[in-house]
Design a protein around this motif. Structure first.
Motif, PDB file in Angstrom:
ATOM      1  N   GLN A  88       4.455   5.748  -5.382  1.00 31.49           N
ATOM      2  CA  GLN A  88       4.315   5.724  -6.844  1.00 31.49           C
ATOM      3  C   GLN A  88       3.364   6.720  -7.570  1.00 31.49           C
ATOM      4  OE1 GLN A  88       3.404   1.740  -8.494  1.00 31.49           O
ATOM      5  NE2 GLN A  88       5.756   1.178  -7.875  1.00 31.49           N
ATOM      6  N   GLN A  89       2.162   7.036  -6.687  1.00 31.25           N
ATOM      7  CA  GLN A  89       1.031   7.872  -7.104  1.00 31.25           C
ATOM      8  C   GLN A  89       1.685   9.356  -6.914  1.00 31.25           C
ATOM      9  OE1 GLN A  89      -2.417   6.889  -5.007  1.00 31.25           O
ATOM     10  NE2 GLN A  89      -2.996   5.225  -6.387  1.00 31.25           N
ATOM     11  N   GLU A  90       2.333   9.471  -5.783  1.00 39.19           N
ATOM     12  CA  GLU A  90       3.165  10.658  -5.594  1.00 39.19           C
ATOM     13  C   GLU A  90       4.132  11.248  -6.784  1.00 39.19           C
ATOM     14  OE1 GLU A  90       4.506  10.728  -1.655  1.00 39.19           O
ATOM     15  OE2 GLU A  90       2.590  10.766  -0.664  1.00 39.19           O
ATOM     16  N   VAL A  91       4.905   9.919  -7.010  1.00 40.39           N
ATOM     17  CA  VAL A  91       5.880  10.488  -8.010  1.00 40.39           C
ATOM     18  C   VAL A  91       5.207  10.772  -9.563  1.00 40.39           C
ATOM     19  CG1 VAL A  91       7.793   9.085  -9.286  1.00 40.39           C
ATOM     20  CG2 VAL A  91       7.757   8.921  -7.007  1.00 40.39           C
ATOM     21  N   LYS A  92       4.249  10.286  -9.722  1.00 38.59           N
ATOM     22  CA  LYS A  92       3.356  10.449 -11.192  1.00 38.59           C
ATOM     23  C   LYS A  92       2.850  11.795 -10.858  1.00 38.59           C
ATOM     24  CE  LYS A  92       2.263   5.539 -12.439  1.00 38.59           C
ATOM     25  NZ  LYS A  92       1.171   4.869 -12.551  1.00 38.59           N
ATOM     26  N   SER A  93       2.331  12.282  -9.771  1.00 37.83           N
ATOM     27  CA  SER A  93       1.716  13.665  -9.560  1.00 37.83           C
ATOM     28  C   SER A  93       2.736  14.841  -9.701  1.00 37.83           C
ATOM     29  CB  SER A  93       1.112  13.684  -8.361  1.00 37.83           C
ATOM     30  OG  SER A  93       1.750  13.514  -7.242  1.00 37.83           O
ATOM     31  N   ILE A  94       3.970  14.089  -9.095  1.00 34.55           N
ATOM     32  CA  ILE A  94       5.181  15.345  -9.106  1.00 34.55           C
ATOM     33  C   ILE A  94       5.790  15.313 -10.534  1.00 34.55           C
ATOM     34  CG2 ILE A  94       7.601  15.614  -8.589  1.00 34.55           C
ATOM     35  CD1 ILE A  94       6.859  14.561  -5.786  1.00 34.55           C
ATOM     36  N   LYS A  95       5.771  14.259 -11.314  1.00 33.58           N
ATOM     37  CA  LYS A  95       6.133  14.311 -12.580  1.00 33.58           C
ATOM     38  C   LYS A  95       5.131  15.282 -13.638  1.00 33.58           C
ATOM     39  CE  LYS A  95       8.668  10.088 -12.835  1.00 33.58           C
ATOM     40  NZ  LYS A  95       8.865   8.755 -13.401  1.00 33.58           N
ATOM     41  N   LYS A  96       4.035  15.194 -13.096  1.00 31.26           N
ATOM     42  CA  LYS A  96       3.055  15.725 -13.735  1.00 31.26           C
ATOM     43  C   LYS A  96       3.286  17.403 -13.658  1.00 31.26           C
ATOM     44  CE  LYS A  96      -0.801  12.258 -14.335  1.00 31.26           C
ATOM     45  NZ  LYS A  96      -1.936  12.218 -13.887  1.00 31.26           N
ATOM     46  N   VAL A  97       3.558  17.836 -12.315  1.00 32.46           N
ATOM     47  CA  VAL A  97       3.755  19.237 -12.024  1.00 32.46           C
ATOM     48  C   VAL A  97       5.043  19.431 -12.778  1.00 32.46           C
ATOM     49  CG1 VAL A  97       4.056  20.748 -10.086  1.00 32.46           C
ATOM     50  CG2 VAL A  97       2.342  19.035  -9.921  1.00 32.46           C
ATOM     51  N   THR A  98       6.053  18.978 -12.966  1.00 27.81           N
ATOM     52  CA  THR A  98       7.289  19.472 -13.492  1.00 27.81           C
ATOM     53  C   THR A  98       7.347  19.687 -15.113  1.00 27.81           C
ATOM     54  OG1 THR A  98       8.325  17.326 -13.277  1.00 27.81           O
ATOM     55  CG2 THR A  98       8.434  18.589 -11.485  1.00 27.81           C
ATOM     56  N   LYS A  99       6.043  19.509 -15.476  1.00 31.12           N
ATOM     57  CA  LYS A  99       6.211  19.624 -16.985  1.00 31.12           C
ATOM     58  C   LYS A  99       6.767  21.125 -17.349  1.00 31.12           C
ATOM     59  CE  LYS A  99       2.614  16.573 -18.447  1.00 31.12           C
ATOM     60  NZ  LYS A  99       1.492  16.453 -19.326  1.00 31.12           N
ATOM     61  N   HIS A 100       7.617  21.029 -18.471  1.00 32.05           N
ATOM     62  CA  HIS A 100       7.912  22.347 -19.103  1.00 32.05           C
ATOM     63  C   HIS A 100       7.127  23.246 -19.768  1.00 32.05           C
ATOM     64  CE1 HIS A 100      10.897  25.199 -20.327  1.00 32.05           C
ATOM     65  NE2 HIS A 100      10.686  24.782 -21.711  1.00 32.05           N
ATOM     66  N   GLN A 122       0.801  -1.202   0.101  1.00 32.99           N
ATOM     67  CA  GLN A 122      -0.059   0.092  -0.189  1.00 32.99           C
ATOM     68  C   GLN A 122       0.821   1.279   0.010  1.00 32.99           C
ATOM     69  OE1 GLN A 122      -2.553   0.355   3.542  1.00 32.99           O
ATOM     70  NE2 GLN A 122      -4.061   1.691   2.438  1.00 32.99           N
ATOM     71  N   GLN A 123       2.102   1.257   0.778  1.00 30.13           N
ATOM     72  CA  GLN A 123       2.743   2.373   0.696  1.00 30.13           C
ATOM     73  C   GLN A 123       3.491   2.521  -0.324  1.00 30.13           C
ATOM     74  OE1 GLN A 123       5.431   1.814   4.193  1.00 30.13           O
ATOM     75  NE2 GLN A 123       3.926   2.267   5.741  1.00 30.13           N
ATOM     76  N   GLU A 124       3.908   1.792  -1.001  1.00 36.89           N
ATOM     77  CA  GLU A 124       4.589   1.844  -2.397  1.00 36.89           C
ATOM     78  C   GLU A 124       3.770   2.223  -3.519  1.00 36.89           C
ATOM     79  OE1 GLU A 124       6.170  -2.255  -3.716  1.00 36.89           O
ATOM     80  OE2 GLU A 124       7.589  -2.136  -1.883  1.00 36.89           O
ATOM     81  N   SER A 125       2.516   1.832  -3.511  1.00 36.55           N
ATOM     82  CA  SER A 125       1.338   2.349  -4.456  1.00 36.55           C
ATOM     83  C   SER A 125       1.137   3.931  -4.191  1.00 36.55           C
ATOM     84  CB  SER A 125       0.208   1.537  -4.381  1.00 36.55           C
ATOM     85  OG  SER A 125      -0.644   1.738  -3.115  1.00 36.55           O
ATOM     86  N   ILE A 126       1.145   4.171  -3.047  1.00 35.74           N
ATOM     87  CA  ILE A 126       0.972   5.879  -2.755  1.00 35.74           C
ATOM     88  C   ILE A 126       2.231   6.640  -3.148  1.00 35.74           C
ATOM     89  CG2 ILE A 126       0.887   7.327  -0.703  1.00 35.74           C
ATOM     90  CD1 ILE A 126      -0.754   5.259   0.923  1.00 35.74           C
TER      91      ILE A 126
END
Length: 118
Positions: free
Chosen positions: A15-27, A9-13
């Motif tokens: 992974q979701q945080e990393v995906k959301s961070i990646k979306k925010v850092t779009k150029h 469960q912690q790993e899935s959370i």
């Protein structure tokens, strides 16, 4: 829940945080192209240079006007002095005064010896 379930469960959370961070850092796409930026900077520099030139010219004009006023005031003082000296000359060259000075010095005043020069 077992440890394994919690880890999953912690790993899935995470992974979701990393995906959301990646979306925010779009150029983000820039609104101005590099050519437009160069033109903007050049125009701003020209406007600043023009402002500095106008201010320096106004300063020079102010200095010249100040010098003109100083010269005019000194001319007015000299003209006043000249008028006073002209008045003194006309006073000192008065015929009656000259006659008195001549008599004090013992000079003889006869009409035959006097010539009028103009």
């Amino acid at each position: 829940m077992s440890n394994l379930a919690r880890k999953m469960q912690q790993e899935s959370i995470q992974q979701q945080e990393v995906k959301s961070i990646k979306k925010v850092t779009k150029h983000a796409k820039s609104l101005l192209s590099p050519g437009e930026k160069i033109l903007g900077v050049t125009c701003a520099a020209l406007i600043c240079l023009g402002g500095v030139t106008i201010i320096s010219n106004q300063s020079k004009i102010y200095d010249v006007n100040k010098e003109i006023q100083t010269t005019q005031s000194s001319i007015a003082v000299l003209e006043k002095s000249n008028k006073e000296l002209d008045a003194q000359i006309s006073n000192l060259s008065n015929f009656e005064r000259l006659r008195e000075v001549a008599e004090k010095l013992g000079l003889d005043f006869s009409k035959d010896n006097v010539k009028v020069v103009q």
